[in-house]
Design an enzyme around this catalytic site. Structure first.
Site, PDB file in Angstrom:
ATOM      1  N   GLU A 101       0.714  -1.449   0.107  1.00 16.95           N
ATOM      2  CA  GLU A 101      -0.055  -0.015   0.103  1.00 16.95           C
ATOM      3  C   GLU A 101       0.909   1.148  -0.092  1.00 16.95           C
ATOM      4  O   GLU A 101       0.700   1.996   0.891  1.00 16.95           O
ATOM      5  CB  GLU A 101      -1.063  -0.125   1.300  1.00 16.95           C
ATOM      6  CG  GLU A 101      -1.983  -1.198   1.138  1.00 16.95           C
ATOM      7  CD  GLU A 101      -3.091  -1.059   0.165  1.00 16.95           C
ATOM      8  OE1 GLU A 101      -3.299   0.279  -0.261  1.00 16.95           O
ATOM      9  OE2 GLU A 101      -3.712  -1.967  -0.372  1.00 16.95           O
ATOM     10  N   ASP A 102       1.672   1.217  -0.905  1.00 17.56           N
ATOM     11  CA  ASP A 102       2.574   2.552  -0.926  1.00 17.56           C
ATOM     12  C   ASP A 102       3.696   2.750  -0.035  1.00 17.56           C
ATOM     13  O   ASP A 102       3.957   3.978   0.130  1.00 17.56           O
ATOM     14  CB  ASP A 102       1.843   3.802  -1.328  1.00 17.56           C
ATOM     15  CG  ASP A 102       1.406   3.832  -2.785  1.00 17.56           C
ATOM     16  OD1 ASP A 102       2.046   3.201  -3.691  1.00 17.56           O
ATOM     17  OD2 ASP A 102       0.288   4.462  -3.188  1.00 17.56           O
ATOM     18  N   SER A 103       3.885   1.866   0.984  1.00 15.08           N
ATOM     19  CA  SER A 103       4.983   2.320   1.954  1.00 15.08           C
ATOM     20  C   SER A 103       6.109   1.626   1.404  1.00 15.08           C
ATOM     21  O   SER A 103       6.251   0.902   0.417  1.00 15.08           O
ATOM     22  CB  SER A 103       4.448   1.628   3.319  1.00 15.08           C
ATOM     23  OG  SER A 103       4.334   0.366   3.167  1.00 15.08           O
ATOM     24  N   GLY A 157       4.951   7.831  -0.639  1.00 17.92           N
ATOM     25  CA  GLY A 157       4.744   6.832   0.396  1.00 17.92           C
ATOM     26  C   GLY A 157       5.457   6.842   1.793  1.00 17.92           C
ATOM     27  O   GLY A 157       6.314   7.738   2.047  1.00 17.92           O
ATOM     28  N   ARG A 162      -1.099   3.842 -12.413  1.00 20.59           N
ATOM     29  CA  ARG A 162      -0.637   4.952 -12.021  1.00 20.59           C
ATOM     30  C   ARG A 162      -0.011   5.831 -13.286  1.00 20.59           C
ATOM     31  O   ARG A 162      -0.003   7.145 -12.994  1.00 20.59           O
ATOM     32  CB  ARG A 162       0.381   4.985 -10.706  1.00 20.59           C
ATOM     33  CG  ARG A 162      -0.029   4.134  -9.685  1.00 20.59           C
ATOM     34  CD  ARG A 162      -0.528   5.183  -8.731  1.00 20.59           C
ATOM     35  NE  ARG A 162      -1.132   4.763  -7.664  1.00 20.59           N
ATOM     36  CZ  ARG A 162      -0.535   4.094  -6.520  1.00 20.59           C
ATOM     37  NH1 ARG A 162       0.963   4.505  -6.675  1.00 20.59           N
ATOM     38  NH2 ARG A 162      -1.146   3.834  -5.528  1.00 20.59           N
TER      39      ARG A 162
END
Lengths: 433, 314
Positions: free
Chosen positions: A43-45, A194, A226
Site C-alpha cells: 500500500e505505497d509504503s 509513500g 498510476r
C-alpha cells in the site's frame, strides 16, 4: 515560525560531488529497487536501508523560532505602573522548568530544551515599591514562554532586537535534527509518494554480484494504473549515467529514447532493461526473478510521524461538553467517531461501546422526577424549622418524593438544559436497571 | 543416522589480497555458510568509532549534531578492536566509556586565523592512543589532507573532545568495517558446439555482443565461440534470451555451482580486508559456541532433556 532543510543535499549523478555544485538539490539520489520486501512495502509504503540512514541519508534540520516582546523602560506608558513593566529575566517559574536559562532569561546556545521547558523567561518587575504590596511579599508575575508538549529542540541562536515602535523583543530559535523514522513520508519526482514502513538492516537486503544493496525498496504495485513509467525511465537512465554515461536532458520536450537508454545500460555492463540478478540477503540463495534497480531522485516531505503522533489516556476536557478535546497541541485524544461506533455495534460489543462513549468520555449524573418526568435541579431550599437543605427538588410537583438519579453522558444533560432554555422540556421515562 | 557424517571441509583460495581489498574463492560449502560469513562481515565484526562528542566551542557553519555525526563516520584503525571491551561490559568503568580498556579519547582544536578557508580534517584529531588513529585515506585526491570534517572561515573555531568506543555494525553502520562484501555463485557455462556451428559468423558475433559483460568471444582463427571469462557473467539471462530470440534455445546452458562462491571484500580501512574475513570467522565460531552444548554439563540434560542428548549426538 519554522524552516526545514535537508542536511546533506544530493549532487548530480556522474559528477562524484567533487566539483563545485552548481545548485543545491532538494533531495537525494537513492538506489531504488522495485521489489516486495516481506510485507513491509504494501500500500505505497517503502522499506529503507537503516545503514544508509545512519550514514546520513535524508537527515534534515528543522528550526522553529519563538518571539517575545518586552516593555521598554524609557518610554513607559503613563497608565502603567512601574511594577507592571514586563522584563526578561529568570525567576523560579511555576509553569515550567528554567534549568537551561541564564540569569537574563534566555537559554544558552546549545541548551537542549524538552517539552514543557521555558524558552524565554519573562516577568513583571515588582519590587518593594509595588503599591499593591501583597501579604505574601512581592512576587514577580510570570510571563514566560513555554514549549508546548509537542515541541523540543536545541538552541540554535538567541537574538535581541527592537522594532520600529521601540519595543524590545527577543527571538530564540530551536533546532532539531531528524533522521527518517517509521511513518515519515517520501516521494519521487513522479508523485510516487509513500510512508516509511520498515527500517531494514543492510545485510538483509538483496545484493547484486557487485555488492550493491538498495537504499529504498518500493512495491511493484505502485506502477500499474498510476501511469508513472517515467520513474522507471529515470532509474534506468540514471543507472547508465552513474556508470559512466554523460549528462542528458530528459525534459518531456527532448527525446531520450528508450533505445538510447537501453543501449547505454548495455554498454555500462548491465542488462538492457535495468534488471539485475540478486541474492537473497537472509539465505544467500539466488532470487529466481530479476530485480529492477536504479538510482532515483527522492525527496523527503514535511509530513513526519513525530509531528503527528497522538496519544493520551487522561487529559484536558472541553469546558462546555466535558468531553476530551481533539487538538493535538492541547494533548487531545483521537476521535471515536460514528463509523467506529457502528463497528462496535456490529460486533455487539455494547459494554465496550458504553465504556468508550460514556465512562471514558463525559460520564455524568442528573435527577429526574418520576412523577412529572421532568429533569430536576439541585437547589437549596428552606424546610420547616427554618433549616436550609440542599438537594434535588421538583419545582413542578413541589416535592422530593419520587426523584431518581440517572446516569447520563454530560452531553445529554447539556442538550436537556439547552432545549429547556428554548422552552422545550424533555420528558424522561426512567426505569430501574 | 549413526556413523553418517555430513561434515564438509570448505576450502579457501585467495586470488587477490590488498590492504583494503580481497577476492577469494570459497568451495565445498553451502550458501548458508557463505551468506553467514557475508552477514557477519557487514554487521558483527567489531571496530572502533567515535561515539560520544563533547563540543566546547563550535562557531562553524555546521551544527553540533552534524559535526558529531560526521566524526562518527570517520573510520579509525581498529586492529585492537577484537581484543577491546565493549563499554557496556566494562568493569573498570561504570560503562561510561572513560577508561582505557573500552575507550579512546580524541581532541580536536582548530581555529581559522587567516583569510583562507581552513579545512578541518581527520588529521586534526589527536588521539590518546597511538594504535587508534583516523585511517590514512591513500589513493584518493586530497589524500594528504585526510577526511574533511568542516571548513572554517576567518574567526571561526571548533574545539571538542570525543570518545571512541568499540561497537558492531548492527548497532550503527559507523561500526561496520565493510564497504562492500558480496559473493557470486561460480557459473558453469556449456556451449552446444553443434548448434553453435550452425550459426553464421555474423550471428555468432551478435550472440557474443548480446552479453553486456565480456563472457564470450570468437576465436580469431577457428571462428568458434569460446568462453573467455565465465565469472564476468552476472546471471542476467541476456544471452539466454538472445539464443531464444535466434530460434536456438539451448545454445548455451548456464548453471550456478551450488557449492562454490567467489567473494569480493572491501574494507573501509578500519581493519584490513584479511582481518575482516578472519575476525568474521572468529565471531561466527563464538556464536556457534554459544549454541553448542558442551559434553560434560550434566545440567544440560536436566535443562534440555531429550533435546540436549540429541544435540550432543546421543
Amino acid at each position: 515560525m519554522t524552516s526545514d532543510c535537508l542536511g546533506k543535499p544530493g549532487y548530480p549523478l556522474g559528477q562524484n560531488g567533487l566539483v563545485p555544485k552548481p545548485e543545491l538539490y532538494s533531495g537525494q539520489n537513492a538506489i531504488v529497487a522495485v521489489n516486495v520486501h516481506l510485507e513491509y512495502n504494501q500500500e505505497d509504503s517503502l522499506v529503507m536501508n537503516r545503514a544508509s540512514l545512519e550514514r546520513g541519508m535524508f537527515r534534515s534540520e528543522h528550526v522553529r523560532s519563538y518571539k517575545a516582546e518586552v516593555d521598554n523602560r524609557e518610554m513607559k506608558d503613563k497608565k502603567r505602573k512601574l511594577g507592571d513593566i514586563v522584563m526578561f529575566g529568570k525567576i523560579q517559574s511555576k509553569i515550567g522548568r528554567v534549568d537551561s536559562l541564564d540569569d537574563d532569561g534566555f537559554p544558552y546556545v546549545g541548551a537542549s530544551l524538552q517539552s514543557g521547558d521555558i524558552v524565554i523567561g519573562r516577568c513583571a518587575e515588582s519590587g518593594p515599591d509595588n503599591s499593591k504590596a501583597d501579604s505574601n511579599g512581592a512576587e514577580p508575575r510570570d510571563h514566560s514562554i513555554k514549549l508546548k508538549h509537542t515541541e523540543r529542540g536545541v538552541v540554535q541562536k538567541v537574538v535581541l532586537s527592537s522594532n520600529d515602535e521601540g519595543k524590545n523583543f527577543a527571538v530564540v530559535s530551536l533546532r532539531q535534527v531528524r533522521s527518517p523514522c517509521l511513518g515519515d513520508k517520501f516521494s519521487s519526482m513522479h508523485g510516487q509518494k509513500g510512508v516509511l514502513g520498515f527500517l531494514e538492516s543492510q545485510e538483509n537486503f538483496p545484493f547484486t554480484t557487485q555488492g550493491i544493496v538498495p537504499d529504498i525498496v518500493i512495491n511493484p504495485h505502485a506502477f500499474p494504473s498510476r501511469q508513472t513509467p517515467g520513474q522507471l525511465l529515470e532509474a534506468a537512465l540514471g543507472k547508465g549515467i552513474a556508470c559512466g554515461g554523460s549528462l542528458k536532458y530528459a525534459t518531456p520536450f527532448s527525446t531520450v529514447s528508450v533505445d538510447a537508454i537501453i543501449e547505454q545500460l548495455h554498454r555500462a555492463g548491465f542488462s538492457r532493461w535495468g534488471n539485475e540478478r540478486v541474492c537473497n540477503g537472509r539465505s544467500g540463495e539466488m532470487v529466481r526473478s530479476l530485480i529492477f534497480m536504479g538510482p532515483t531522485f527522492y525527496q523527503r516531505l514535511i509530513h513526519m510521524a513525530e509531528d503527528k503522533v497522538k496519544y493520551r489516556n487522561t487529559g484536558p476536557v472541553h469546558p462546555l461538553t466535558r468531553q476530551p478535546v481533539a487538538d493535538r497541541k492541547r494533548f487531545g485524544g483521537i476521535k471515536f467517531g460514528g463509523m467506529e461506533r457502528n463497528c462496535l455495534i456490529a460486533h455487539g460489543a455494547s459494554a465496550n461501546l458504553y465504556e468508550r462513549l460514556v465512562t471514558l468520555s463525559d460520564s455524568s449524573h442528573m435527577h429526574v422526577c418520576k412523577e412529572c418526568q421532568n429533569a430536576v435541579n439541585v437547589i437549596e431550599r428552606t424546610v420547616a424549622g427554618g433549616r436550609k437543605i440542599r438537594g434535588p427538588y421538583c419545582g413542578y410537583c413541589q416535592s422530593v418524593d419520587d426523584i431518581v438519579r440517572v446516569s447520563v453522558p454530560y452531553g445529554a444533560k447539556l442538550l436537556c438544559q439547552e432545549l429547556f432554555s428554548m422552552g422545550i422540556s424533555l420528558k424522561l421515562e426512567t426505569q430501574m436497571c | 543416522m549413526d556413523g553418517v557424517s555430513y561434515q564438509r571441509f570448505p576450502k579457501v583460495k585467495i586470488r587477490e589480497l590488498k590492504d583494503e581489498f580481497a577476492k577469494f574463492e570459497l568451495r565445498d560449502t553451502d550458501a548458508s555458510m557463505a551468506n553467514a560469513l557475508r552477514r557477519v562481515m557487514i554487521a558483527e565484526v567489531p571496530t572502533i568509532a567515535i561515539d560520544l562528542v563533547e563540543i566546547e566551542v563550535n562557531s562553524s557553519v555546521l551544527n553540533d549534531e552534524f559535526i558529531a555525526h560526521r566524526l562518527g563516520l570517520i573510520p579509525l584503525t581498529s586492529s585492537r578492536a577484537i581484543s577491546m571491551r565493549f563499554s557496556r561490559d566494562c568493569d573498570a568503568c561504570d560503562g561510561d566509556g572513560q577508561c582505557e580498556y573500552c575507550s579512546v579519547e580524541f581532541h580536536l582544536r582548530a581555529k581559522c586565523m587567516s583569510d583562507q578557508t581552513l579545512d578541518v580534517t581527520s588529521k586534526d584529531l589527536v588521539s590518546s592512543d597511538h594504535t587508534v588513529q583516523p585511517v590514512d585515506v591513500g589513493g584518493f585526491e586530497n589524500s594528504d589532507r585526510g577526511i574533511i570534517i568542516v571548513k572554517l572561515r576567518r574567526g571561526q573555531e571548533l574545539k571538542l573532545r570525543a570518545i571512541a568506543r568499540k561497537g558492531i555494525g548492527k548497532d550503527h553502520a559507523k561500526w561496520s568495517p565493510a564497504a562492500t562484501v558480496t559473493f557470486m555463485y561460480e557459473p558453469e557455462i556449456h556451449i552446444n558446439e553443434e548448434m553453435m556451428e550452425s550459426l553464421t559468423l555474423e550471428e555468432k558475433q551478435s550472440f557474443v555482443d548480446s552479453s553486456p559483460t565480456r563472457v564470450f568471444d570468437i576465436d580469431a582463427n577457428t571462428h568458434q565461440v569460446v568462453v573467455v571469462d565465465r565469472e564476468a557473467y552476472t546471471y542476467d539471462d541476456e544471452v539466454l534470451k538472445k539464443a531464444e530470440a535466434m530460434g536456438k534455445p539451448g545454445l548455451v546452458e548456464i548453471y550456478a555451482k551450488e557449492d562454490s562462491f567467489i567473494f569480493t571484500v572491501e574494507s573501509t580501512g578500519a581493519i584490513k580486508a584479511s582481518e575482516m574475513v578472519l575476525n568474521a570467522i572468529e565471531v561466527l565460531k563464538q556464536k556457534l559456541d554459544a549454541v553448542t552444548l558442551s559434553d560434560d554439563t550434566v545440567e544440560a540434560d536436566d535443562q534440555f532433556g531429550e533435546l540436549g542428548a540429541h544435540m550432543r549426538g546421543g
